[in-house]
Structure formats: structure tokens, C-alpha cells
Design a protein around this motif. Structure first.
Motif, PDB file in Angstrom:
ATOM      1  N   PHE A 140       0.819  -1.210   0.000  1.00 21.88           N
ATOM      2  CA  PHE A 140       0.000   0.000   0.000  1.00 21.88           C
ATOM      3  C   PHE A 140       0.854   1.262   0.000  1.00 21.88           C
ATOM      4  N   SER A 141       2.004   1.228   0.658  1.00 22.64           N
ATOM      5  CA  SER A 141       2.882   2.398   0.683  1.00 22.64           C
ATOM      6  C   SER A 141       3.402   2.732  -0.707  1.00 22.64           C
ATOM      7  N   VAL A 142       3.720   1.707  -1.472  1.00 23.80           N
ATOM      8  CA  VAL A 142       4.229   1.934  -2.830  1.00 23.80           C
ATOM      9  C   VAL A 142       3.214   2.722  -3.655  1.00 23.80           C
ATOM     10  N   PHE A 143       1.961   2.281  -3.641  1.00 22.21           N
ATOM     11  CA  PHE A 143       0.948   2.941  -4.459  1.00 22.21           C
ATOM     12  C   PHE A 143       0.497   4.268  -3.874  1.00 22.21           C
ATOM     13  N   LEU A 144       0.367   4.330  -2.568  1.00 25.88           N
ATOM     14  CA  LEU A 144      -0.076   5.566  -1.923  1.00 25.88           C
ATOM     15  C   LEU A 144       0.973   6.663  -2.047  1.00 25.88           C
ATOM     16  N   TYR A 145       2.244   6.286  -2.003  1.00 21.12           N
ATOM     17  CA  TYR A 145       3.336   7.245  -2.153  1.00 21.12           C
ATOM     18  C   TYR A 145       3.299   7.885  -3.539  1.00 21.12           C
ATOM     19  N   LEU A 146       3.028   7.073  -4.561  1.00 24.86           N
ATOM     20  CA  LEU A 146       2.930   7.618  -5.922  1.00 24.86           C
ATOM     21  C   LEU A 146       1.725   8.547  -6.058  1.00 24.86           C
ATOM     22  N   PHE A 147       0.582   8.132  -5.503  1.00 21.59           N
ATOM     23  CA  PHE A 147      -0.634   8.929  -5.579  1.00 21.59           C
ATOM     24  C   PHE A 147      -0.477  10.260  -4.851  1.00 21.59           C
TER      25      PHE A 147
END
Length: 163
Positions: A140-147
Motif C-alpha cells: 500500500f505504501s508503494v501505491f499511496l506514495y505515488l498517488f
């Protein structure tokens, strides 16, 4: 305006935490998107704003933590300020390192909360559960960081660390 935007996004992630995320469990474990969001925001706001933001996000997290109301607020203040200094020291515009630091702080907060639950409420959590949660947090951190990187690059967040 900046704080209002962060608050509205925080409420959105809180609503996702209580409605959608429990549907996607891995062996009974799931993470808090609100915690991941909190630590990513701590990288991008001033340290005096972290205290206010910690209280607001901690209050949202404590809504369903009835027997330990205030624990998340306290942990968010302590870990948020500590995370701010760690992110300044080690965040050199490296995506993977930033995501790893967010994941480590989220699992550390979860570990401390689980210790509180074990001591005061007698609820035991297995180590395997924590490993699954770490994997879940990292994904989740990977995707949330990009968003969230797109939001923090806007005019509202001039001081922000670069993603």
C-alpha cells in the motif's frame, strides 16, 4: 487551506479503512491506510504542523479503539515528529528508501499498539500476523506514495520534500 485538504484526504482514507480495506485481508491481517497516509504526510509538512495533524488523524484512528482512547494520538505525535527527522536525514529523493521508512514506521506503530492491547486488554497477536501486515503495508505504501506525490508537488506544498 493546506491543512483542510490534508484533513479531507485523511477522512477519505479513514472511510476506506473502515469500509473497504477489511474486505481485502491476507490471513486475517490488514493495514491502516490512515497510518500510511499519516507517515507520508509527515514527510511533507512542517514539524509544528505534525502535532496538529497527529491529533486529528489520531482521533480518527481512536474512534473505534474504545478501551485505549488517546493511544493513537500519543503514538502519532511521538512517531510523527521522530519520522520527520528521520525522513529529513535519510530521504535524498529516493523512492524505495522513502517507502521502506514509511513501512518500518507503520509496522513499528502497529507493534506498539499490539503490545498495548496485549498488556491492558489481554489480546495476543502472533508474529506471523505482523509479517503479513508488513507486506501489506509495503504494498500500500508503494501505491499511496505515488498517488500522494502528485498532491505534494502542487503549489500548496512549496516546502515539500521532493518525491
Amino acid at each position: 487551506m493546506k491543512f483542510l485538504l490534508l484533513f479531507i484526504i485523511g477522512i477519505f482514507f479513514f472511510l476506506l479503512d473502515i469500509s473497504v480495506i477489511p474486505l481485502f485481508t491476507i490471513n486475517g491481517s490488514y493495514t491502516s491506510l490512515t497510518s500510511v497516509y499519516f507517515f507520508i504526510c509527515c514527510m511533507n509538512i512542517e514539524k509544528y504542523e505534525i502535532v496538529y495533524f497527529s491529533v486529528v488523524i489520531g482521533f480518527l484512528q481512536d474512534v473505534f479503539f474504545i478501551n485505549g482512547f488517546g493511544v493513537n494520538i500519543f503514538l502519532n505525535i511521538i512517531l510523527g515528529v521522530l519520522f520527520y527527522y528521520v525522513s529529513i536525514k535519510y530521504n535524498k529523493n529516493k523512492y524505495f528508501l522513502s517507502v521502506l521508512i514509511v513501512s518500518i514506521f507503520c509496522i513499528f506503530k502497529s507493534f506498539i499498539t499490539n503490545i498495548f492491547l496485549m498488556i491492558f486488554l489481554g489480546v495476543g497477536i502472533s508474529g506471523l500476523y505482523m509479517i503479513y501486515e508488513l507486506i501489506y503495508i509495503f504494498v500500500f505504501s508503494v501505491f499511496l506514495y505515488l498517488f500522494l506525490g502528485r498532491i505534494f508537488k502542487g503549489r500548496l506544498f512549496k516546502k515539500s520534500l521532493e518525491f
